[in-house]
Design an enzyme around this catalytic site. Structure first.
Site, PDB file in Angstrom:
ATOM      1  N   GLY A   1      -7.645  -6.030   3.289  1.00 16.04           N
ATOM      2  CA  GLY A   1      -8.434  -6.090   4.509  1.00 16.04           C
ATOM      3  C   GLY A   1      -7.924  -7.032   5.574  1.00 16.04           C
TER       4      GLY A   1
ATOM      5  N   THR B   1      -7.100  -0.630   9.881  1.00 18.73           N
ATOM      6  CA  THR B   1      -7.038   0.770   9.482  1.00 18.73           C
ATOM      7  C   THR B   1      -7.717   1.608  10.568  1.00 18.73           C
ATOM      8  OG1 THR B   1      -7.000   0.362   7.097  1.00 18.73           O
ATOM      9  CG2 THR B   1      -7.920   2.456   7.809  1.00 18.73           C
TER      10      THR B   1
ATOM     11  N   ARG C   1      -4.412  -0.780  -5.932  1.00 21.25           N
ATOM     12  CA  ARG C   1      -3.747  -2.086  -5.915  1.00 21.25           C
ATOM     13  C   ARG C   1      -4.135  -2.838  -7.195  1.00 21.25           C
ATOM     14  NH1 ARG C   1      -8.164  -2.976  -2.198  1.00 21.25           N
ATOM     15  NH2 ARG C   1      -6.840  -2.573  -0.397  1.00 21.25           N
TER      16      ARG C   1
ATOM     17  N   GLN D   1      -5.858   4.909  -2.256  1.00 20.11           N
ATOM     18  CA  GLN D   1      -5.214   3.589  -2.366  1.00 20.11           C
ATOM     19  C   GLN D   1      -5.397   3.061  -3.783  1.00 20.11           C
ATOM     20  OE1 GLN D   1      -6.363   0.919   0.747  1.00 20.11           O
ATOM     21  NE2 GLN D   1      -5.462  -0.857  -0.197  1.00 20.11           N
TER      22      GLN D   1
ATOM     23  N   HIS E   1     -16.191 -37.625 -22.857  1.00 14.56           N
ATOM     24  CA  HIS E   1     -15.826 -38.953 -22.381  1.00 14.56           C
ATOM     25  C   HIS E   1     -16.779 -39.522 -21.335  1.00 14.56           C
ATOM     26  CE1 HIS E   1     -13.818 -41.564 -19.410  1.00 14.56           C
ATOM     27  NE2 HIS E   1     -13.414 -42.197 -20.501  1.00 14.56           N
TER      28      HIS E   1
ATOM     29  N   LYS F   1       0.831  -1.203   0.000  1.00 13.05           N
ATOM     30  CA  LYS F   1       0.000   0.000   0.000  1.00 13.05           C
ATOM     31  C   LYS F   1       0.870   1.258   0.000  1.00 13.05           C
ATOM     32  CE  LYS F   1      -3.761  -0.044   2.597  1.00 13.05           C
ATOM     33  NZ  LYS F   1      -3.301  -1.236   3.288  1.00 13.05           N
TER      34      LYS F   1
ATOM     35  N   ARG G   1      -3.013   3.515   8.260  1.00 15.49           N
ATOM     36  CA  ARG G   1      -3.360   2.261   7.588  1.00 15.49           C
ATOM     37  C   ARG G   1      -2.187   1.292   7.627  1.00 15.49           C
ATOM     38  NH1 ARG G   1      -7.876   3.499   4.268  1.00 15.49           N
ATOM     39  NH2 ARG G   1      -8.127   5.735   3.880  1.00 15.49           N
TER      40      ARG G   1
END
Length: 876
Positions: free
Chosen positions: A128, A132, A309, A307, A830, A22, A113
């Site tokens: 998570g 925070t 990510r 943020q 099959h 982060k 955070r």
């Protein structure tokens, strides 16, 4: 003195080890000029300075924890957190934090955070897992929440997540991000790729009033806005009822408030704000080169990024040749083997096609996407007439894939640009082969077809062996092996028209005979003579009977502590008859094995462990010859049905029906012969590649011979020329292979990344039933056995086989099965064919069956309609 704090402006994306995922992303974005609220990171040096005096006491309780034992995880986590809470931050760390806080501004509120070094990575988000703290005001609170962030590295959820994802606890450290608090009117999450459909051209925005914590924590329903990234047009506005919001308090901390009814259904964003968010999201994605999961806040008219990510859950994209809409169909699903394959295994399959190859021999219509084989079908669909026929034909392979392709075929974008299949040219090229289909269907003598196909296969494999043996250098042997692959379809083309005629005769026969003959047709299609898979299964049953003739031999084979070869050696001493039969079997079927479309997987000649397990499982039958008795009963029923069916059709159809019955009986069993030829040739090619791998390992190009499976064919050719080491390339491919093993491959995917997810509806299915495709009639109640590895797992008589898929290597399990449920398959795959031959009900194409159903569950498998019920109460 190490840096205990670092300002965002001095941080880049390469500083994960220092400030966690982060923190590195915030520093990277701040440096790139994105609107990130200012702040600093308390570095992992500070974390280590805090924990070093008692680190052994932290990690010892975490060793060997079982993620299934939640009580032990909770106890260990609580002990570690209590230990950390007892200690103060070192004086030097405290001094550095206070100095950075004062530089950032003492009068501001801050968000503190957690930022772990195993967080916000391309392969795992860890979102998570740590804590925070919002609206933190004052020196004492800043210090307290930084320490609490350090402690939160050992929340129960974080401990579990690391165990489940294979991250050692002692290799993960934590940084604390201290960021100036935004007091937002609206906040939310922005995905630069649609997280539901996975379309990379769609931006998805969730928004709610107040702080984003309410949305992230799932306390409030958010508005949803979807934007076309190419045009920036707003495609979707779904306004939710937002009953509450989390707001900052003047003196620090937050409060949850109920919103007035007039506010609850007010749109959180207007179109201009939605478009502005989409624009900035696209810029951030372009900066990173990957789709992003972005947290944002809107304070007045100002957008702030708090943020970003990577989105780690997306399936990889295909390599599209242009910006047209391309559609890719999973051939791995059609081959009922959805495990990932290494690079070389997929590269090999590209050489089977005699058309569509580039100068390197690569087949441009077949792609490696997420370690699975996908074929591009867009040119077929753009030819609307042929596309309609193609979609109709898909019903026998996979109904879920058929529904997905049918939906995509309605999209105007598919037809705007791109290559179009030239059906007439294709038919003209195949006319010399195709003309034999009607000849075999209506005129040619069908008897002896299976024997002729077997001889063609034997002759071609012998030709391949001779051509490879005649080549003297590794390069020449590789060339001969690739020519052998290219020659398979022309060789099999000598009997494929007969196979096609056999399949066509069955379909036409069902239409001509009508519904009144449905049961007789089911009986007729079972127990046909000459199918190579059926013959192999009978031969395995014969081996089991041979083994049970001697208790000593059977006992030796069951000695699970020893290797398969050691058990066979022990059995050979007491049972020469069994070993003789074993050698005969391997001579015919030894090139087969589990998941045999993947050439890197062991064949029975190389590792007979799974074959031995099947033989042992078949000895669970009470008497010898049960498999032969069952097969003969099916054969007699088939012959009786063949005699009866013409009696129940009109006299005008009777002659044609008799002809079709004759053709189906003798040509229908050929449906597996082409694959049998392929796997035998694959084995010859595999031997060449293994020898090359050994040569490359000896010369230092590869660290180990088996590393060759992580190269493609072009790279192998180049390695034979220049001898440059390929360790780094192999290591990267191994990492990607491990990641692919965690991915669930879609049946159909587009060049935009979109994964259509149609739902099959079955009239009359009970609520909660698992829906699939009915492929073998009947209704059966019994106990489920969820099998994922037939090499180590067996089935007791009467159990319901629940599997991700089945291929010929699974066939012996059908001897004991009362019914079949698979996640993958269609009418002619099959498991479906074998289930019909054994007369057991089967439902295939049931999504996530092996996760939803547990071994020991009592099921009702309805092969008439196509659903599976998980029943409550005692077993019958």
């Amino acid at each position: 003195m190490p840096d205990f704090t670092k300002r965002f402006e001095a941080i880049s994306k390469n500083d994960i080890a220092l400030v966690g995922g982060k923190g590195a992303n915030l520093g990277e974005m701040a440096g790139a000029g994105f609107p990130v609220p200012p702040g600093f990171c308390v570095t992992t040096h500070a974390y280590h300075a805090f924990t070093e005096p008692f680190s052994a006491q932290i990690y010892t309780p975490l060793e060997g924890l079982d993620p299934v034992d939640l009580n032990s995880v909770r106890a260990a986590g609580a002990a570690v957190r209590a230990l950390m809470a007892e200690h103060d931050l070192p004086g030097a760390v405290t001094k550095a934090i206070v100095a950075s806080w004062k530089d950032a501004g003492q009068s501001h509120a801050y968000a503190v955070r957690s930022s772990a070094t195993a967080e916000d990575l391309p392969s795992a988000s860890f979102a998570g897992q740590q804590d925070t703290y919002l609206n933190v005001i004052g020196e004492a609170e800043i210090l307290a929440q930084v320490k609490n962030c350090f402690i939160s590295l050992f929340t129960d959820r974080a401990i579990l997540y690391r165990i489940q994802n294979g991250f050692p606890h002692h290799l993960v450290a934590l940084s604390a991000v201290v960021q100036r608090m935004v007091m937002p009117d609206v906040s939310g999450i922005l995905f630069t790729a649609d997280p539901i459909s996975e379309n990379r051209n769609i931006c998805s925005i969730d928004a709610s009033f107040g702080l984003g914590e309410a949305l992230v924590s799932g306390l409030v329903s958010a508005d949803l806005y979807r934007v076309d990234k190419r045009s920036n047009d707003v495609l979707t506005r779904q306004i939710a009822e937002k009953k509450l919001a989390i707001l900052p308090l003047k003196d620090g901390g937050t409060k949850t408030v109920d919103l007035p009814k007039s506010e609850r259904t007010r749109a959180a964003l207007n179109d201009a704000q939605v478009k502005a968010l989409s624009t900035i999201g696209c810029k951030i994605e372009a900066h990173y080169g990957l789709p992003q999961d972005i947290e944002w806040a809107l304070e007045g008219d100002d957008i702030f990024i708090t943020q970003s990510r990577p989105i780690t859950s997306l399936y990889p994209l295909a390599k599209a040749p242009d910006d047209a809409l391309h559609v890719y169909l999973s051939l791995s699903h059609l081959q009922v083997m959805t495990d990932p394959m290494p690079e070389l295994s997929i590269s090999i399959w590209k050489y089977f096609s005699p058309i569509g190859q580039d100068e390197n021999g690569e087949y441009r219509y077949l792609q490696n996407i997420g370690g699975r084989m996908y074929g591009e079908i867009s040119p077929l669909l753009r030819n609307r007439r042929f596309g309609k026929v193609f979609i109709g034909m898909m019903s026998v392979a996979d109904q879920l894939a058929q529904a997905a392709v049918a939906e995509l075929a309605t999209r105007p974008a598919l037809y705007e640009k791109g290559e179009r299949f030239k059906a007439l040219r294709f038919v003209w090229a195949l006319l010399p082969t195709l003309r034999h289909v009607p000849l075999n269907l209506f005129f040619k003598r069908p008897e002896g077809a299976a024997e002729a196909a077997n001889q063609i296969t034997t002759d071609y494999v012998a030709e391949v062996e001779a051509s490879i043996a005649a080549a003297h250098s590794p390069e020449a042997k590789l060339g001969a092996a690739l020519e052998a692959l290219r020659g398979v379809l022309p060789a099999a083309g000598k009997f494929i028209p007969r196979m096609a005629a056999g399949l066509a005769s069955q379909r036409i026969l069902r239409k001509l005979a009508g519904p009144s003959n449905a049961e007789r047709l089911n009986d007729f299609e079972r127990g046909m003579v000459g199918n190579v898979v059926t013959d192999m299964n009978l031969a395995i049953g014969d081996l089991a009977d041979e083994a049970r003739k001697s208790e000593v031999v059977l006992s030796a084979l069951k000695e699970g502590e020893q290797s398969a070869q050691a058990r066979l050696d022990a059995a050979a001493v007491q049972g020469p008859e069994f070993i003789a039969a074993w050698q005969v079997f391997l001579q015919t079927y030894g090139t087969r094995g589990l998941s045999e479309i993947d050439a890197s997987r062991p064949r029975w000649r190389e590792d007979p462990t799974s074959l031995l397990q099947m033989i042992i499982g078949m000895t669970a039958q009470e008497t010898s010859g049960t498999h032969r008795v069952h097969y003969e009963a099916l054969t007699h029923a088939s012959e009786a049905a063949a005699a009866e069916i013409p009696k129940h059709v009109g006299w005008l159809k009777r002659g044609l029906v008799k002809r079709l019955i004759r053709v189906a009986r003798h040509l229908g069993p050929l449906r597996e012969h082409h694959k049998f030829m392929m796997v035998q040739v694959l084995f010859e090619v595999k031997k060449v590649l293994q020898n090359i791998g050994e040569n490359l390992a000896e010369t230092g190009v590869l660290a180990a011979a088996e590393d060759i499976w992580f190269l493609n064919m072009c790279e192998i050719k180049q390695a034979l020329k220049d001898g440059h080491p390929l360790d780094s390339k192999v290591a990267a491919r191994r990492d990607e292979f491990a990641l692919n093993a965690k991915r669930t491959p879609p049946r159909v995917v587009t060049s935009e990344g979109e994964i259509p997810r149609p739902n099959l509806e079955v009239e009359g299915a009970p609520n909660g039933a698992l829906i699939g495709s009915p492929v073998s009639a009947g209704i059966y109640e019994g106990i489920a056995n969820v099998v994922t590895d037939p090499a180590t797992e067996t089935l007791t008589p009467g159990e319901i086989l629940v599997a991700p898929f089945t291929d010929p290597g699974w066939t012996p399990l059908f001897v004991n099965a009362g019914a079949l449920v698979t996640e993958v398959g269609g009418l002619m795959t099959h498991g479906s064919v074998v289930a019909r031959e054994y007369g057991i009900p089967a439902v295939v194409g049931v999504p996530e069956a092996t996760q939803t159903i547990k071994t020991g569950d009592r099921l009702r498998v309805n092969g008439e309609v196509g659903y599976v019920e998980i029943l409550k109460g005692e077993a019958p």
